[in-house]
Scaffold this motif. Structure first.
Motif, PDB file in Angstrom:
ATOM      1  N   ALA A 108      28.828  -9.667  51.997  1.00 42.21           N
ATOM      2  CA  ALA A 108      29.865  -9.400  51.809  1.00 42.21           C
ATOM      3  C   ALA A 108      29.929  -9.641  49.645  1.00 42.21           C
ATOM      4  CB  ALA A 108      31.172  -9.401  52.042  1.00 42.21           C
ATOM      5  N   LYS A 142      41.462  -5.513  48.185  1.00 46.75           N
ATOM      6  CA  LYS A 142      40.390  -4.150  48.977  1.00 46.75           C
ATOM      7  C   LYS A 142      39.012  -3.594  47.341  1.00 46.75           C
ATOM      8  CE  LYS A 142      40.521   0.313  50.543  1.00 46.75           C
ATOM      9  NZ  LYS A 142      41.092   2.026  50.192  1.00 46.75           N
ATOM     10  N   PRO A 143      37.741  -3.506  47.872  1.00 45.69           N
ATOM     11  CA  PRO A 143      37.684  -3.765  49.901  1.00 45.69           C
ATOM     12  C   PRO A 143      37.477  -5.505  49.866  1.00 45.69           C
ATOM     13  CG  PRO A 143      36.198  -3.425  48.041  1.00 45.69           C
ATOM     14  CD  PRO A 143      37.508  -3.524  47.351  1.00 45.69           C
ATOM     15  N   ARG A 144      37.330  -6.347  49.772  1.00 39.71           N
ATOM     16  CA  ARG A 144      36.997  -7.494  49.949  1.00 39.71           C
ATOM     17  C   ARG A 144      37.999  -8.251  51.148  1.00 39.71           C
ATOM     18  NH1 ARG A 144      36.338  -7.306  44.175  1.00 39.71           N
ATOM     19  NH2 ARG A 144      34.333  -7.411  43.312  1.00 39.71           N
ATOM     20  N   GLU A 145      38.716  -7.541  51.598  1.00 46.03           N
ATOM     21  CA  GLU A 145      39.667  -8.130  52.976  1.00 46.03           C
ATOM     22  C   GLU A 145      38.874  -8.961  53.644  1.00 46.03           C
ATOM     23  OE1 GLU A 145      39.131  -5.197  52.330  1.00 46.03           O
ATOM     24  OE2 GLU A 145      41.993  -3.862  52.405  1.00 46.03           O
ATOM     25  N   ILE A 146      37.447  -8.488  54.393  1.00 48.26           N
ATOM     26  CA  ILE A 146      36.690  -9.214  55.043  1.00 48.26           C
ATOM     27  C   ILE A 146      35.622 -10.364  54.847  1.00 48.26           C
ATOM     28  CG2 ILE A 146      34.725  -8.736  56.895  1.00 48.26           C
ATOM     29  CD1 ILE A 146      37.022  -6.952  57.929  1.00 48.26           C
ATOM     30  N   ARG A 177      33.875  -1.316  53.270  1.00 48.64           N
ATOM     31  CA  ARG A 177      33.399  -3.077  53.603  1.00 48.64           C
ATOM     32  C   ARG A 177      32.665  -3.328  53.238  1.00 48.64           C
ATOM     33  NH1 ARG A 177      38.706  -0.884  54.072  1.00 48.64           N
ATOM     34  NH2 ARG A 177      40.232  -2.252  53.270  1.00 48.64           N
ATOM     35  N   HIS A 236      29.869  -6.584  47.135  1.00 40.93           N
ATOM     36  CA  HIS A 236      30.490  -6.305  46.418  1.00 40.93           C
ATOM     37  C   HIS A 236      30.587  -6.828  44.665  1.00 40.93           C
ATOM     38  CE1 HIS A 236      32.809  -4.371  49.285  1.00 40.93           C
ATOM     39  NE2 HIS A 236      33.004  -5.585  49.911  1.00 40.93           N
ATOM     40  N   TYR A 281      36.256   2.313  57.470  1.00 36.38           N
ATOM     41  CA  TYR A 281      36.552   0.804  56.767  1.00 36.38           C
ATOM     42  C   TYR A 281      35.808   0.253  57.262  1.00 36.38           C
ATOM     43  CZ  TYR A 281      39.776  -3.057  56.661  1.00 36.38           C
ATOM     44  OH  TYR A 281      40.502  -4.240  56.468  1.00 36.38           O
TER      45      TYR A 281
END
Lengths: 439, 369
Positions: free
Chosen positions: B222, B121-125, B17, B226, B13
């Motif tokens: 992040a 997803k994958p930018r939730e954090i 991220r 991304h 997971y």
């Protein structure tokens, strides 16, 4: 007579003609809606005329428009001297730039043969109008300074009186002739809009701001197209160099300015002896306030009773502030029975300090969120933000010999009486809340 | 599920991220691109917030050289900065205006990121750290507001802290006392005083900056790993390079932002929107002056708080916080169109309360606006 025509008749004529005429032209001759560019006939002088003219007039018009559209905001902004000076300076600079531009444009139109060939009489009329209008504007700025401020009480209300259909020319009747001429000029320009190239003002090609630049060339030969391509390459290189130079100069100026401010900020102020005295006195006062606060705290730690004052000092309508045992503000009143009435002044809603003046209904007001408290019960008025009553505090009345004459105990019961001792001889104390009263 | 597989899934997971294999010059500099579409302007807002943060750090550091965090000296030292230190008024004013602008940028950034579904997803954090940064920014605003120690500062802080205590009435039994204990822990004593000032000062100057640095580090890392989210449903017609095209545009936005901030700070004292007595030194024994209210960026919760029962606000703000933090999972399946409408509604509510809150309040409660 002539005034009422120029300041009332002409405006309505101009507005009507402008609105109706523009609409008619848009409906019937949409393809003439153009600024009639002559860039490909003559480009060099155009650049030195059109650029300053448009930049200048846009800034100036924007200033006029904001002042007219938001008179109150503008008026209050113009009460700051610094802002007024900046506005006037920028306005005069932009006006002068526009004037220079229009002179260059006029010269070009009158001297270039190619441009002459496409010039109509209306073009010349517009040119003359705009020239005189700019000149009058610059003269107004020079000779009748601070127009950004004085116009808010003259021209702006006049303009609104015209718009709201109750014209009042007296607002501007006594202005200097130059200013009046500038006003008349404005209405004339408006009048000319539907019949001239001025309609292009009403087109707002915002996308021009970020679309790629377009170069107008003669179409046809291959050579011309190649030339245009070379020109574009050279142009982009030149633009880059210009940009880099601009950034370098701006960067240098900015860092010089910032450095100057930084150094002087850290150098600290040079304060005169007199000022130093003022500052020291203020500091001392603040320290004394803090010391008093802490003395109060200590006093409350050590004693079970704190003196508020003589009973005769208390009033039924104006509370005397004191600090209670929680170090919160409280008020002392004279109750209806001639005995003290002590009530917390810390609002039970959000803790603001409640005011000390009793109104006709026997209430005191918390100014923060408008809660009224009845001083006899402490209850807030129905619907007030505060839900719980202000607590009454325990007190004791002591005579000169130190004997407790009367007191209010934790339960709220009052014991004893003044027994004929005059209020001047009675001291009122606030008592430490008993533990069961606190819970 | 065995422990090994749980750990394995957790590692997977995190790895998804934070794709550290992209942590190189080629992926982060040469290849990074920004899609060009009608919402592209949203990509500038995070940068603008970062810029204002830099302004806040620099001006804040400069103010630290003269500010004294004691109840007897705080107000005098702030006055000293404004009146005697060269450029002090400008620096202080820039700090005040800058804070407002930073908060405005952060809120706009949040709304546009939401509208563009940038939390997919994958930018939730990235999103969750962003929400954390928003709370920290509000924390900066709240703690910084107290430091000048004038009437409005102390009284507004008192009111703000008191609302923590109001939570108590909804808790059962012994727990009803907890909020009061929490408030007094934050305050450090029974009422807002020296202990509170020292704490707020430490929080404003040390705690929050460190927390912010940490979260911002994760947030920016992040973003770099991304790249920009696509923002709209239809595939981008054009993409432009982040270096050097977008970054130059970014810098020009910063230039304009600085210009606006500088001119504002030079011409309009931040205090000019309030009446003067609010800026006198706080007097613990005097009565509270009229017109105490929080900064404009708290109006969206302040005016509802004045109008509605506290419980409603408590539930609503709790829900909003949960909704914000869990947005990547709650709105996983929502279309961008719906998100845009939601973001628009949020913006309309915020703007409406900020601009017309007082009028709305007087409309329902009566009294002169």
């Amino acid at each position: 007579m002539i005034d009422s025509f120029l300041l009332v008749g002409l405006p309505y004529l101009a507005i009507t003609v402008c609105v109706v005429g523009t609409f008619w032209r848009w409906k019937t001759q949409a393809f003439t809606w153009s600024s009639l560019s002559s860039q490909f006939l003559e480009a060099r002088q155009l650049r030195w005329g059109s650029m300053p003219w448009h930049l200048g007039i846009l800034l100036v018009l924007l200033g006029h428009l904001v002042a007219l559209a938001l008179p109150r905001v503008w008026g209050s902004l113009m009460t700051y001297p610094t802002l007024l000076v900046i506005t006037e300076t920028v306005g005069l600079g932009a006006g002068a730039m526009a004037l220079v531009g229009i002179v260059v444009l006029a010269f070009r139109r009158l001297t270039s043969g190619r441009v002459q060939a496409v010039t109509t009489t209306m073009d010349l009329v517009v040119l003359a109008l705009l020239f005189f209008q700019s000149l009058l504007g610059v003269l107004t700025a020079l000779l009748h300074r601070w127009g950004a401020a004085w116009s808010t009480a003259t021209v702006v209300p006049y303009f609104w009186s015209i718009l709201l259909l109750r014209p009042d020319p007296s607002l501007v009747a006594d202005l200097p002739p130059i200013v009046k001429a500038h006003l008349v000029g404005a209405w004339l320009v408006l009048l000319a809009v539907p019949f001239s190239r001025l309609v292009h003002v009403l087109a707002l090609p915002l996308s021009y701001l970020w679309r790629a630049p377009q170069i107008v060339i003669w179409s046809g030969s291959r050579r011309a197209r190649m030339q245009a391509k070379d020109l574009a390459v050279a142009e982009s290189r030149r633009e880059f160099l210009k940009g880099a130079a601009g950034v370098a100069v701006a960067g240098t100026l900015l860092s010089a300015g910032v450095l100057d401010k930084l150094v002087r900020f850290f150098q600290g102020p040079k304060i005169s002896g007199e000022m130093e005295t003022v500052l020291l006195a203020k500091r001392l006062r603040h320290l004394q306030m803090t010391a008093e606060e802490q003395a109060l705290q200590l006093e409350r730690q050590k004693n079970d009773r704190i003196l508020i004052g003589r009973l005769s000092e208390l009033s039924a309508t104006k509370g005397k502030y004191f600090i209670d045992f929680h170090m919160a503000p409280a008020l002392a009143f004279l109750g209806a029975n001639g005995l003290p009435l002590l009530i917390s002044a810390k609002c039970t809603h959000l803790g603001c300090t409640v005011g000390g003046d009793v109104d006709a209904q026997g209430q005191i007001l918390c100014p923060c969120h408008i809660s009224y408290f009845k001083i006899t019960t402490g209850e807030p008025n129905p619907g007030a933000p505060a839900k719980t009553p202000l607590p009454h505090l325990e007190w004791a009345v002591v005579d000169a010999a130190g004997k407790t004459l009367a007191q209010r105990t934790a339960g709220g019961a009052i014991e004893g009486s003044l027994a004929g001792v005059p209020p001047e001889a009675c001291q009122v104390y606030v008592c430490r809340p008993s533990p069961e009263g606190a819970s | 599920m065995s422990l090994v597989s749980v750990v394995k899934r957790a590692v997977e997971y995190v790895a998804e991220r934070f794709p550290v294999e992209k942590l190189n010059y080629h992926a982060m500099v040469e290849k990074k691109e920004v899609p060009v579409h009608r919402l592209s302007w949203g990509y500038y807002l995070g940068g603008a917030a970062l810029f204002f943060l830099c302004v806040q750090i620099v001006t804040g550091l400069m103010l630290l050289f003269y500010y004294q965090p004691t109840v007897s000296d705080a107000h005098a030292s702030v006055e000293f900065i404004s009146e005697h230190v060269h450029g002090g008024a400008l620096i202080r004013n820039m700090h005040a205006w800058g804070s407002s602008m930073m908060i405005a940028c952060v809120i706009a950034h949040l709304l546009t990121a939401f509208a563009m579904k940038a939390f997919e997803k994958p930018r939730e954090i990235t999103w969750v750290t962003g929400v954390g940064l928003l709370f920290l920014t509000f924390g900066f605003g709240f703690t910084g507001y107290l430091l000048p120690w004038h009437q409005i500062a102390v009284n507004a802080t008192k009111i703000g802290l008191q609302s923590i205590e109001q939570v108590g009435q909804y808790l059962p039994g012994q727990m009803a006392q907890w909020p009061r204990a929490i408030r007094e822990t934050i305050q450090g004593e029974a009422t807002v005083g020296q202990a509170t000032l020292s704490r707020f000062y430490a929080i404003h100057v040390i705690v929050l900056p460190f927390a912010l640095a940490g979260l911002l580090g994760i947030h920016l890392l992040a973003v770099q790993l991304h790249g920009m989210s696509r923002g709209v449903d239809e595939p981008a017609r054009r993409r432009e390079k982040f270096f050097p095209i977008f970054i130059i545009k970014d810098f020009s936005v910063w230039g304009v932002a600085f210009f606006v901030l500088f001119v504002l700070a030079l011409c309009l004292p931040f205090e000019s929107f309030y009446s003067y007595p609010l800026f006198e030194a706080y007097d613990p024994n005097g009565s509270t002056p009229d017109g105490i209210k929080p900064e404009w960026y708290f109006y969206f919760v302040y005016y509802p708080l004045e109008l509605l029962p506290f419980g409603v606000i408590l539930v609503a703000s709790g829900l909003a916080a949960v909704l914000l933090l869990l947005a990547p999972w709650i709105f996983r399946g929502t279309s961008r169109k719906t998100l845009r409408i939601l973001a628009f509604a949020g913006a309309a509510y915020f703007l409406g309360m900020t601009l017309f809150g007082e009028r709305i309040y007087h409309f329902f409660k009566g009294g002169a606006p």
